[in-house]
Design an enzyme around this catalytic site. Sequence first.
Site, mmCIF file in Angstrom:
data_model
loop_
_atom_site.group_PDB
_atom_site.id
_atom_site.type_symbol
_atom_site.label_atom_id
_atom_site.label_comp_id
_atom_site.label_asym_id
_atom_site.label_seq_id
_atom_site.Cartn_x
_atom_site.Cartn_y
_atom_site.Cartn_z
ATOM 1 N N CYS A 108 0.850 -1.188 0.000
ATOM 2 C CA CYS A 108 0.000 0.000 0.000
ATOM 3 C C CYS A 108 0.892 1.247 0.000
ATOM 4 O O CYS A 108 2.115 1.151 0.033
ATOM 5 C CB CYS A 108 -0.930 0.022 1.215
ATOM 6 S SG CYS A 108 -0.068 0.237 2.786
ATOM 7 N N CYS B 50 3.609 1.642 2.632
ATOM 8 C CA CYS B 50 4.893 0.963 2.387
ATOM 9 C C CYS B 50 5.825 1.888 1.614
ATOM 10 O O CYS B 50 7.009 2.014 1.930
ATOM 11 C CB CYS B 50 4.677 -0.320 1.580
ATOM 12 S SG CYS B 50 3.551 -1.508 2.325
ATOM 13 N N ASP C 18 7.387 29.914 -30.510
ATOM 14 C CA ASP C 18 8.479 30.428 -31.318
ATOM 15 C C ASP C 18 7.994 30.396 -32.771
ATOM 16 O O ASP C 18 7.254 29.490 -33.150
ATOM 17 C CB ASP C 18 9.721 29.550 -31.143
ATOM 18 C CG ASP C 18 10.920 30.126 -31.859
ATOM 19 O OD1 ASP C 18 11.091 31.355 -31.839
ATOM 20 O OD2 ASP C 18 11.678 29.342 -32.459
#
Length: 775
Positions: A3, A6, A427
């Site tokens: 989970c 952990c 650009d």
Amino acid sequence: MHCASCAALIERKVKKVLGVKEANVNYGAEKARVLFDPAIADEEKIKAAVKAAGYRAEVVNEQNREFERKRRAAEIRTYRNKFLTGAILSLPLLYFMLLDFIPSIPFKDVLMPRTGFVSFLLALPVQFILGAGFYRGMWSNLKLKTFNMDSLIAIGTSTAFFYSLYEFIHHVVSTDSVWATMGAKIPNLYFEIGVFLITFVLLGKWLEARAKGKTSDAIRKLMGLQAKQARVRRGENLVDIPVEQVVVGDVVVVRPGEKVPVDGIVVKGFSSVDESMLTGESIPVEKKAGDSVVGATINKNGSFEFKTTKVGLETVLAHIIRLIEDAQGSKAPIQAYADRISAWFVPTVIGIAVATFAIWYFVLGASLTFALLAFVSVIVIACPCALGLGTPTAVMVGTGKGAEYGILIKGGEPLEAMSKINAIVFDKTGTLTKGKPEVTDIIRIKNDELRMMNDENEILRVAASLEILSEHPLAEAIANKAKEKNVTLQEVTNFKAIPGHGVMGDIVGVTYYLGNRKLMVELGNDSTKAEVQLQQLEEAGKTAMLLATKEKLLGIIAAADTTKETTLEAIEKLKAMKITLYMITGDNQRTAEAIAQHVGITHVLAEVLPQDKAKEVQKLQAQGRTVAMVGDGINDSPALAQADVGIAMGGGTDVAMETGDVVLVKNDLRDVVHALTLSRATMSKIRQNMFFALFYNIVGIPIAARVLIGFGIVLRPELAGLAMAFSSVSVVSNSLLLKGFKPDTRNFWSDLAPILMTVLFTFIFIAFARISIHL
């Protein structure tokens, strides 16, 4: 890892290693990204820290990718087998539960007195063999003085099992013999709770592992595209060798229908190549001598030979795979919110469960059985997994889906930032336009003092001689025009490029200057006599350059760059998305405005030097805008880095890959729209997942604590466990709906998912509550 807790635990441990500057552990991807000082820390110390936390880790590389795939497949098989074993052992217990409610059920009279003893025998292997992993996880975390998902499962199932075992032993002791116990019905036994709970959790883990496996489909597909063999020319012979043995400089022969094994430059032959794996475009691209080819693309009709330029980990495909792996292992900033909740979630749930037991038993005077069942229900219904899975699974699917369409998003951070963009700076050259200008006008300014400029070809000769040494796109246009007109170039000495202004150099003892008005002003040259012509050219969207000596103006060369075919469509779609658009260019204001007007952009940043583009982006950010900069990644790297999201359009070039947060492989402006749409769809999924994970826990925990028992709403522990397993699976499944993402097409099921999940969660809670009352 079982989970999000952990992952948080491992992250804390790794961060404590001396020399580690940054650590991110991704529960969904099962990977960690660690930034460390190699002079102080190393990989072994980091792996040791992971081991100290009770887990194992290996450094990701080419060799263990296949091992990782096999490990994940083995994990899926293990969970499946454990679930099926648990399901088989659970069936008799389900039958026993039905004995109380179905009067005419077969063998009721025979089985009813013996259910306790048989339940005990069936529960033992489920609790301590199938559930052993939960105990190991809890023990590892206890040694580190913390709790995780394993702790909740182990505490909940153990409470039910050992309470039932106590009642069972008490009944045995109070009777004459074990055989008498086998023939009598024993009250207050709840062995089925642990059995069903562990089985349901294993079902959830199995489905979750399968779903998580699907989130990395994009990488598996890309890896599957790699060619296995290459036909290499060795002297006069052709030899088939494994692609791993191809080296830079080899000449490789590709026949019709074969894959291009590595990257290179065509030296002989002509063909068309399917580059859809790279660009998503199904139309084959023609290749001739001098053209580049990319490994894993498919040759169509002709055959050709190419000289290899990149092999192994240096190929474009390997670079893309690495980029996606890094992206899928990264965290979106929004994940920090879920991590903070997960850090205190499990201890808080245990505290709520203890309080639930204490209030029911000591304050409200409920029976021990009732209070314990409420305690177990609270413990097992809480689900930090859904919180931990919601973000990484969506990021994994989203970045993988982007790669399918040639949109390479470098992780969770740019993915999240992309969804917040409200201003985009384009650009001009090579982004809005094709970046291949052509000379349209050559104008000689009459000058009696310098008769050398007696025709347009003389102007072109001097200009092309200067520009042949320059790398500017306009320089290439002038050089191409001279080549087209067969103009002989002259030797240039003392050549110098003047950034943002032009170039200069000596030809036959005369110093010439070619550039814009700014250059003429610095020289002190009066350009007013050419002003009318300059204005006419600029209003037509052409870029005009002035050729001069230090004293006199000699001529004008004008060039025009055509816009890309997809520019107008992309700009219209971005404006429809309420995004403010800017064009930035070194062109003068009049030329810039003419081009911007043509493509539909109203905000123009003109006469901006390359080194000042980043400052213009910074100004927009100072106004509170979230800015994306779109460029080719070559001369606008500082601006791409300054922007909240740098989008590099590089057709798979190394420069673009390194520079942009997002890389558009196809060089198609419409992909800017698609990248924005995909990022918004992914972030929408993340927010949905986090909402439902929190909604599930906020609603589920009070129901499990039997707060609503007065309204007939109560939840048995085993059904609470099933609801918990369902929440994780539903969050991952919701993320997987992103696999249906298509540019310019609404995903019906993905849009409907929030409504369906709300209805489904509500139905599950009501249905389980009704079943619990009957049980």
